[in-house]
Scaffold this motif. Structure first.
Motif, PDB file in Angstrom:
ATOM      1  N   LYS A  41      -3.317 -39.936  12.690  1.00  0.00           N
ATOM      2  CA  LYS A  41      -3.229 -41.434  13.191  1.00  0.00           C
ATOM      3  C   LYS A  41      -1.858 -41.449  14.048  1.00  0.00           C
ATOM      4  N   PHE A  42      -1.004 -40.801  13.827  1.00  0.00           N
ATOM      5  CA  PHE A  42       0.273 -40.807  14.524  1.00  0.00           C
ATOM      6  C   PHE A  42       0.150 -39.736  15.839  1.00  0.00           C
ATOM      7  N   GLY A  43      -1.037 -39.066  15.820  1.00  0.00           N
ATOM      8  CA  GLY A  43      -1.170 -37.906  17.013  1.00  0.00           C
ATOM      9  C   GLY A  43      -0.204 -36.908  16.971  1.00  0.00           C
ATOM     10  N   HIS A  44       0.339 -36.443  16.041  1.00  0.00           N
ATOM     11  CA  HIS A  44       1.590 -35.561  15.910  1.00  0.00           C
ATOM     12  C   HIS A  44       1.115 -34.674  14.584  1.00  0.00           C
ATOM     13  N   HIS A  45       0.812 -33.170  14.876  1.00  0.00           N
ATOM     14  CA  HIS A  45       0.246 -32.442  13.911  1.00  0.00           C
ATOM     15  C   HIS A  45       0.841 -31.456  13.716  1.00  0.00           C
ATOM     16  N   PRO A  46       1.316 -31.231  12.244  1.00  0.00           N
ATOM     17  CA  PRO A  46       2.196 -29.939  11.765  1.00  0.00           C
ATOM     18  C   PRO A  46       1.469 -28.757  11.837  1.00  0.00           C
ATOM     19  N   ASP A  47       2.444 -27.633  11.992  1.00  0.00           N
ATOM     20  CA  ASP A  47       2.141 -26.087  11.661  1.00  0.00           C
ATOM     21  C   ASP A  47       2.478 -26.140  10.224  1.00  0.00           C
ATOM     22  N   TRP A  48       1.522 -25.514   9.395  1.00  0.00           N
ATOM     23  CA  TRP A  48       1.481 -25.449   8.022  1.00  0.00           C
ATOM     24  C   TRP A  48       0.851 -24.192   7.591  1.00  0.00           C
ATOM     25  N   SER A  49       1.390 -23.750   6.398  1.00  0.00           N
ATOM     26  CA  SER A  49       0.774 -22.711   5.811  1.00  0.00           C
ATOM     27  C   SER A  49       0.812 -22.955   4.172  1.00  0.00           C
ATOM     28  N   ASN A  50      -0.220 -22.577   3.339  1.00  0.00           N
ATOM     29  CA  ASN A  50      -0.755 -22.719   2.087  1.00  0.00           C
ATOM     30  C   ASN A  50      -0.751 -21.576   1.439  1.00  0.00           C
ATOM     31  N   SER A  51      -0.265 -21.404   0.135  1.00  0.00           N
ATOM     32  CA  SER A  51      -0.654 -20.339  -0.811  1.00  0.00           C
ATOM     33  C   SER A  51      -0.918 -20.962  -2.241  1.00  0.00           C
ATOM     34  N   TYR A  52      -1.908 -20.976  -2.744  1.00  0.00           N
ATOM     35  CA  TYR A  52      -2.216 -21.476  -3.992  1.00  0.00           C
ATOM     36  C   TYR A  52      -1.707 -23.052  -4.244  1.00  0.00           C
ATOM     37  N   ASN A  53      -0.313 -23.250  -4.930  1.00  0.00           N
ATOM     38  CA  ASN A  53       0.337 -24.319  -5.097  1.00  0.00           C
ATOM     39  C   ASN A  53       1.590 -24.538  -4.241  1.00  0.00           C
ATOM     40  N   LYS A  54       1.738 -23.759  -3.177  1.00  0.00           N
ATOM     41  CA  LYS A  54       2.850 -23.911  -2.245  1.00  0.00           C
ATOM     42  C   LYS A  54       2.531 -24.328  -0.849  1.00  0.00           C
ATOM     43  N   LEU A  55       3.093 -25.224  -0.316  1.00  0.00           N
ATOM     44  CA  LEU A  55       2.731 -25.681   1.188  1.00  0.00           C
ATOM     45  C   LEU A  55       4.137 -25.681   1.914  1.00  0.00           C
ATOM     46  N   THR A  56       4.172 -25.041   3.054  1.00  0.00           N
ATOM     47  CA  THR A  56       5.155 -25.066   3.847  1.00  0.00           C
ATOM     48  C   THR A  56       4.841 -25.787   5.294  1.00  0.00           C
ATOM     49  N   ILE A  57       5.572 -26.900   5.530  1.00  0.00           N
ATOM     50  CA  ILE A  57       5.084 -27.590   6.619  1.00  0.00           C
ATOM     51  C   ILE A  57       6.385 -27.510   7.834  1.00  0.00           C
ATOM     52  N   ARG A  58       5.952 -27.227   9.029  1.00  0.00           N
ATOM     53  CA  ARG A  58       6.784 -27.241  10.057  1.00  0.00           C
ATOM     54  C   ARG A  58       6.520 -28.330  11.193  1.00  0.00           C
ATOM     55  N   LEU A  59       7.379 -28.983  11.584  1.00  0.00           N
ATOM     56  CA  LEU A  59       7.279 -30.035  12.686  1.00  0.00           C
ATOM     57  C   LEU A  59       8.181 -29.616  13.765  1.00  0.00           C
ATOM     58  N   SER A  60       7.528 -29.694  14.872  1.00  0.00           N
ATOM     59  CA  SER A  60       8.165 -29.421  16.255  1.00  0.00           C
ATOM     60  C   SER A  60       7.232 -30.046  17.272  1.00  0.00           C
ATOM     61  N   SER A  61       8.002 -30.627  18.566  1.00  0.00           N
ATOM     62  CA  SER A  61       7.325 -31.311  19.473  1.00  0.00           C
ATOM     63  C   SER A  61       6.928 -30.411  20.666  1.00  0.00           C
ATOM     64  N   HIS A  62       5.757 -29.444  20.471  1.00  0.00           N
ATOM     65  CA  HIS A  62       5.518 -28.497  21.443  1.00  0.00           C
ATOM     66  C   HIS A  62       5.462 -29.260  22.788  1.00  0.00           C
ATOM     67  N   ASP A  63       5.210 -30.561  23.105  1.00  0.00           N
ATOM     68  CA  ASP A  63       4.944 -31.042  24.564  1.00  0.00           C
ATOM     69  C   ASP A  63       6.426 -31.211  24.876  1.00  0.00           C
ATOM     70  N   ALA A  64       7.164 -31.403  24.051  1.00  0.00           N
ATOM     71  CA  ALA A  64       8.703 -31.446  24.562  1.00  0.00           C
ATOM     72  C   ALA A  64       9.530 -30.017  24.806  1.00  0.00           C
ATOM     73  N   GLY A  65       8.862 -29.023  24.848  1.00  0.00           N
ATOM     74  CA  GLY A  65       9.359 -27.543  25.007  1.00  0.00           C
ATOM     75  C   GLY A  65       9.879 -26.976  23.354  1.00  0.00           C
ATOM     76  N   ASN A  66       9.169 -27.367  22.406  1.00  0.00           N
ATOM     77  CA  ASN A  66       9.207 -26.736  21.082  1.00  0.00           C
ATOM     78  C   ASN A  66      10.609 -27.045  20.519  1.00  0.00           C
ATOM     79  N   ILE A  67      10.884 -28.294  20.551  1.00  0.00           N
ATOM     80  CA  ILE A  67      12.093 -28.854  19.927  1.00  0.00           C
ATOM     81  C   ILE A  67      11.837 -29.907  18.932  1.00  0.00           C
TER      82      ILE A  67
END
Length: 84
Positions: A41-67
């Motif tokens: 909906k917001f056009g901004h997608h996370p990098d994430w990893s999932n293992s069973y019941n754990k989820l790690t989400i990373r948010l960074s603006s790739h179009d702004a130079g990964n900041i």
């Protein structure tokens, strides 16, 4: 747990990171679906990893130079408001 601001010492990339723990895989997957719809909906997608019941989400603006930008902070706030 709050979102952490992390900087990759090798390449200087910055991101917000948070780990979520759920009761089981189905609960984790259901939350990932909610995040996916929100991100689309917001056009901004996370990098994430999932293992069973754990989820790690990373948010960074790739179009702004990964900041970290307001887009990342805003999406993090919206994710925190989701039921989990």
């Amino acid at each position: 747990m709050a979102w952490k601001e992390v900087e990759n010492k090798t390449n200087g990339a910055q991101y917000l990171e948070k780990e979520f723990v759920f009761k089981d895989f189905i609960s984790t997957w259901a939350f990932m679906n909610k995040v996916a719809l929100l991100a689309e909906k917001f056009g901004h997608h996370p990098d994430w990893s999932n293992s069973y019941n754990k989820l790690t989400i990373r948010l960074s603006s790739h179009d702004a130079g990964n900041i970290i930008t307001d887009k990342d902070r805003n999406l993090a706030n919206l994710i925190d408001k989701l039921d989990h």
